[in-house]
Motif scaffolding. Structure first.
Motif, PDB file in Angstrom:
ATOM      1  N   MET A 102      -8.681  -8.015   1.128  1.00 28.63           N
ATOM      2  CA  MET A 102      -9.005  -7.235  -0.053  1.00 28.63           C
ATOM      3  C   MET A 102      -7.799  -7.175  -0.988  1.00 28.63           C
ATOM      4  SD  MET A 102     -11.124  -3.969   1.438  1.00 28.63           S
ATOM      5  CE  MET A 102     -12.706  -4.190   2.250  1.00 28.63           C
ATOM      6  N   ASP A 103      -8.000  -7.648  -2.219  1.00 31.13           N
ATOM      7  CA  ASP A 103      -6.894  -7.694  -3.171  1.00 31.13           C
ATOM      8  C   ASP A 103      -6.381  -6.303  -3.526  1.00 31.13           C
ATOM      9  OD1 ASP A 103      -7.028 -10.416  -3.205  1.00 31.13           O
ATOM     10  OD2 ASP A 103      -8.306 -10.536  -4.979  1.00 31.13           O
ATOM     11  N   SER A 104      -7.286  -5.316  -3.562  1.00 31.92           N
ATOM     12  CA  SER A 104      -6.856  -3.967  -3.922  1.00 31.92           C
ATOM     13  C   SER A 104      -5.911  -3.395  -2.875  1.00 31.92           C
ATOM     14  CB  SER A 104      -8.058  -3.054  -4.101  1.00 31.92           C
ATOM     15  OG  SER A 104      -8.800  -2.948  -2.897  1.00 31.92           O
ATOM     16  N   VAL A 105      -6.187  -3.665  -1.601  1.00 35.21           N
ATOM     17  CA  VAL A 105      -5.310  -3.190  -0.533  1.00 35.21           C
ATOM     18  C   VAL A 105      -3.941  -3.851  -0.643  1.00 35.21           C
ATOM     19  CG1 VAL A 105      -5.013  -2.954   1.954  1.00 35.21           C
ATOM     20  CG2 VAL A 105      -7.289  -2.824   0.967  1.00 35.21           C
ATOM     21  N   LYS A 106      -3.941  -5.162  -0.909  1.00 32.43           N
ATOM     22  CA  LYS A 106      -2.670  -5.866  -1.043  1.00 32.43           C
ATOM     23  C   LYS A 106      -1.864  -5.310  -2.214  1.00 32.43           C
ATOM     24  CE  LYS A 106      -0.553 -10.393  -1.688  1.00 32.43           C
ATOM     25  NZ  LYS A 106      -0.751 -11.842  -1.858  1.00 32.43           N
ATOM     26  N   ALA A 107      -2.549  -5.031  -3.322  1.00 31.11           N
ATOM     27  CA  ALA A 107      -1.852  -4.494  -4.491  1.00 31.11           C
ATOM     28  C   ALA A 107      -1.190  -3.151  -4.165  1.00 31.11           C
ATOM     29  CB  ALA A 107      -2.827  -4.343  -5.659  1.00 31.11           C
ATOM     30  N   TRP A 108      -1.919  -2.297  -3.462  1.00 35.70           N
ATOM     31  CA  TRP A 108      -1.348  -1.009  -3.072  1.00 35.70           C
ATOM     32  C   TRP A 108      -0.205  -1.195  -2.082  1.00 35.70           C
ATOM     33  CZ3 TRP A 108      -1.725   3.409  -5.448  1.00 35.70           C
ATOM     34  CH2 TRP A 108      -2.825   3.681  -6.244  1.00 35.70           C
ATOM     35  N   TYR A 109      -0.348  -2.182  -1.209  1.00 32.68           N
ATOM     36  CA  TYR A 109       0.714  -2.453  -0.234  1.00 32.68           C
ATOM     37  C   TYR A 109       1.979  -2.951  -0.933  1.00 32.68           C
ATOM     38  CZ  TYR A 109       3.241  -4.626   3.645  1.00 32.68           C
ATOM     39  OH  TYR A 109       4.199  -4.988   4.553  1.00 32.68           O
ATOM     40  N   VAL A 110       1.812  -3.840  -1.915  1.00 31.22           N
ATOM     41  CA  VAL A 110       2.958  -4.313  -2.691  1.00 31.22           C
ATOM     42  C   VAL A 110       3.642  -3.141  -3.392  1.00 31.22           C
ATOM     43  CG1 VAL A 110       3.644  -5.679  -4.708  1.00 31.22           C
ATOM     44  CG2 VAL A 110       2.092  -6.655  -3.019  1.00 31.22           C
ATOM     45  N   LEU A 111       2.840  -2.240  -3.949  1.00 31.44           N
ATOM     46  CA  LEU A 111       3.402  -1.058  -4.613  1.00 31.44           C
ATOM     47  C   LEU A 111       4.169  -0.187  -3.619  1.00 31.44           C
ATOM     48  CD1 LEU A 111       3.699   0.725  -7.107  1.00 31.44           C
ATOM     49  CD2 LEU A 111       1.497   1.778  -6.527  1.00 31.44           C
ATOM     50  N   ALA A 112       3.610  -0.021  -2.410  1.00 32.12           N
ATOM     51  CA  ALA A 112       4.291   0.782  -1.393  1.00 32.12           C
ATOM     52  C   ALA A 112       5.632   0.153  -1.015  1.00 32.12           C
ATOM     53  CB  ALA A 112       3.409   0.928  -0.149  1.00 32.12           C
ATOM     54  N   ARG A 113       5.666  -1.174  -0.900  1.00 31.09           N
ATOM     55  CA  ARG A 113       6.933  -1.840  -0.574  1.00 31.09           C
ATOM     56  C   ARG A 113       7.934  -1.685  -1.711  1.00 31.09           C
ATOM     57  NH1 ARG A 113       7.010  -5.002   4.254  1.00 31.09           N
ATOM     58  NH2 ARG A 113       9.220  -5.142   3.713  1.00 31.09           N
ATOM     59  N   GLN A 149      -0.589  -1.682   5.307  1.00 37.00           N
ATOM     60  CA  GLN A 149      -0.523  -2.980   5.968  1.00 37.00           C
ATOM     61  C   GLN A 149      -1.594  -3.077   7.051  1.00 37.00           C
ATOM     62  OE1 GLN A 149       0.351  -4.237   9.121  1.00 37.00           O
ATOM     63  NE2 GLN A 149       0.569  -6.372   8.458  1.00 37.00           N
ATOM     64  N   ALA A 150      -1.816  -1.972   7.770  1.00 36.58           N
ATOM     65  CA  ALA A 150      -2.865  -1.951   8.789  1.00 36.58           C
ATOM     66  C   ALA A 150      -4.241  -2.093   8.152  1.00 36.58           C
ATOM     67  CB  ALA A 150      -2.780  -0.663   9.595  1.00 36.58           C
ATOM     68  N   ALA A 151      -4.462  -1.424   7.006  1.00 30.26           N
ATOM     69  CA  ALA A 151      -5.742  -1.532   6.305  1.00 30.26           C
ATOM     70  C   ALA A 151      -5.961  -2.949   5.779  1.00 30.26           C
ATOM     71  CB  ALA A 151      -5.784  -0.532   5.154  1.00 30.26           C
ATOM     72  N   TRP A 152      -4.897  -3.574   5.298  1.00 23.06           N
ATOM     73  CA  TRP A 152      -4.977  -4.952   4.811  1.00 23.06           C
ATOM     74  C   TRP A 152      -5.354  -5.897   5.946  1.00 23.06           C
ATOM     75  CZ3 TRP A 152      -0.140  -8.110   2.911  1.00 23.06           C
ATOM     76  CH2 TRP A 152      -0.576  -9.300   2.323  1.00 23.06           C
ATOM     77  N   ALA A 153      -4.697  -5.734   7.099  1.00 23.38           N
ATOM     78  CA  ALA A 153      -4.987  -6.607   8.247  1.00 23.38           C
ATOM     79  C   ALA A 153      -6.409  -6.407   8.763  1.00 23.38           C
ATOM     80  CB  ALA A 153      -3.980  -6.343   9.355  1.00 23.38           C
ATOM     81  N   ALA A 154      -6.923  -5.181   8.698  1.00 28.13           N
ATOM     82  CA  ALA A 154      -8.257  -4.877   9.224  1.00 28.13           C
ATOM     83  C   ALA A 154      -9.347  -5.018   8.160  1.00 28.13           C
ATOM     84  CB  ALA A 154      -8.279  -3.466   9.794  1.00 28.13           C
ATOM     85  N   GLN A 155      -8.966  -5.441   6.932  1.00 26.43           N
ATOM     86  CA  GLN A 155      -9.927  -5.579   5.840  1.00 26.43           C
ATOM     87  C   GLN A 155     -10.658  -4.272   5.559  1.00 26.43           C
ATOM     88  OE1 GLN A 155     -10.520  -8.774   3.955  1.00 26.43           O
ATOM     89  NE2 GLN A 155      -8.446  -8.657   4.784  1.00 26.43           N
ATOM     90  N   ARG A 156      -9.892  -3.201   5.539  1.00 27.76           N
ATOM     91  CA  ARG A 156     -10.445  -1.878   5.238  1.00 27.76           C
ATOM     92  C   ARG A 156     -10.007  -1.465   3.832  1.00 27.76           C
ATOM     93  NH1 ARG A 156     -10.818   0.964  10.397  1.00 27.76           N
ATOM     94  NH2 ARG A 156     -10.825   2.971   9.290  1.00 27.76           N
ATOM     95  N   PRO A 157     -10.706  -0.542   3.198  1.00 31.03           N
ATOM     96  CA  PRO A 157     -10.326  -0.092   1.852  1.00 31.03           C
ATOM     97  C   PRO A 157      -8.999   0.674   1.884  1.00 31.03           C
ATOM     98  CG  PRO A 157     -12.128   1.237   2.708  1.00 31.03           C
ATOM     99  CD  PRO A 157     -11.963   0.090   3.649  1.00 31.03           C
ATOM    100  N   PRO A 158      -8.278   0.696   0.768  1.00 30.41           N
ATOM    101  CA  PRO A 158      -6.958   1.355   0.743  1.00 30.41           C
ATOM    102  C   PRO A 158      -7.020   2.843   1.043  1.00 30.41           C
ATOM    103  CG  PRO A 158      -7.659   0.737  -1.476  1.00 30.41           C
ATOM    104  CD  PRO A 158      -8.589   0.065  -0.529  1.00 30.41           C
ATOM    105  N   GLY A 159      -8.159   3.484   0.784  1.00 26.38           N
ATOM    106  CA  GLY A 159      -8.274   4.915   1.064  1.00 26.38           C
ATOM    107  C   GLY A 159      -8.211   5.254   2.532  1.00 26.38           C
ATOM    108  N   ASP A 160      -8.338   4.240   3.411  1.00 27.41           N
ATOM    109  CA  ASP A 160      -8.288   4.474   4.858  1.00 27.41           C
ATOM    110  C   ASP A 160      -6.878   4.355   5.427  1.00 27.41           C
ATOM    111  OD1 ASP A 160     -10.989   4.811   4.810  1.00 27.41           O
ATOM    112  OD2 ASP A 160     -11.498   2.890   5.736  1.00 27.41           O
TER     113      ASP A 160
END
Length: 302
Positions: free
Chosen positions: A1-12, A64-75
């Motif tokens: 999910m691109d949205s999760v990756k975007a949030w993950y990049v922001l977190a990093r 990162q866990a949500a990205w790996a599990a293909q879950r939405p960023p809210g999780d």
């Protein structure tokens, strides 16, 4: 999910910003300006760095866990995801990093409570050094340096690269919001030249270690243009080159105008060009940190 990756990049990016402000700020206070521990601007930089570092680490772990599990960023704070994350290498390292940020809070609280006395105490410096080293090391353990053909060389270069960046960027923030904001002639005369020398050494380390790290990670000059990772690295290098030009302008001001500014007792019009140059460096560095966040989440082979 691109949205999760975007949030993950922001977190990093938030985590990197926090690390540079906190680690570089502590070094500035411990080595260059112990009296700064008692001033509001310095305390704000250190406190902001600690908050951003802790939040970025906790959010990065869950995202990162949500990205790996293909879950939405809210999780990202879901208990099952966090439990799953702790079973991975990244999760264990990042959980240890979160604990280090809590220890960093103790170091910060000691400094805020005792000010200059803490900054000059051997025990505080030893504790601060151990925490900062742990934070720098855990950053390298989850990056591409651990995946290269010579991991020991890449991780050593990564550690030096991060340490140099923290000393330079965190020092810039304390210089801007602490030393320059006060315009005290004595502090300008004693602190600014010493930081200028530290920054020169730090930039040299950043560039040298960065070249070694890029060569180990990318694997060849042609791949800089053939992969998205290499292209992002080129963007980072281009912005860094502009930052270095701004830094050179700052050094030129120190060489030509610092004595004049001290004689005029920190006159605002005299110091203002240096403030603008330092502010420009600090702003551009945010772009460099964002590019670094994209690099750490991208595959060097793509």
């Amino acid at each position: 999910m691109d949205s999760v990756k975007a949030w993950y990049v922001l977190a990093r990016a938030v985590d990197y910003t926090g690390l540079t402000l906190f680690a570089g700020g502590l070094l500035f206070v411990a080595v260059l300006w112990p009296a700064g521990a008692g001033h509001r601007g310095t305390r704000t930089v250190l406190g902001t760095g600690w908050v951003l570092g802790l939040l970025g680490t906790v959010a990065g772990l869950g995202l990162q866990a949500a990205w790996a599990a293909q879950r939405p960023p809210g999780d990202f704070l879901a208990l099952d995801l966090l439990t799953q994350a702790l079973g991975s290498q990244f999760g264990r390292v990042w959980f240890s990093r979160a604990l280090l940020w809590l220890l960093a809070g103790v170091v910060l609280a000691w400094l805020l409570q005792r000010g200059r006395d803490a900054a000059k105490a051997v025990a505080w410096r030893a504790g601060a050094g151990a925490v900062v080293l742990g934070l720098l090391r855990t950053t390298g353990l989850t990056g591409h340096a651990a995946e290269s053909t010579r991991p020991w060389l890449s991780q050593l270069a990564d550690l030096a690269h991060l340490a140099g960046a923290c000393a330079w960027i965190g020092g810039l923030a304390v210089l801007l919001f602490g030393v320059l904001a006060r315009r005290d002639p004595g502090e300008l005369a004693s602190v600014v030249p010493r930081y200028s020398k530290l920054a020169m050494v730090s930039v040299t380390v950043v560039v040298a270690a960065g070249v070694a790290l890029a060569w180990q990670t990318v694997g060849g000059f042609g791949r800089l243009f053939a992969t998205a990772y290499g292209q992002t690295l080129l963007v980072k290098l281009a912005v860094l080159a502009v930052v270095l030009l701004a830094a050179q302008a700052s050094r030129a001001w120190v060489g030509r105008r610092l004595d004049f500014a001290v004689v005029l007792r920190g006159d605002a019009r005299t110091v203002r060009p240096f403030v603008h140059s330092v502010a420009a460096e600090t702003t551009l560095v945010i772009v460099v940190l964002l590019a670094a966040s994209f690099l750490v989440t991208a595959s060097p082979g793509r």
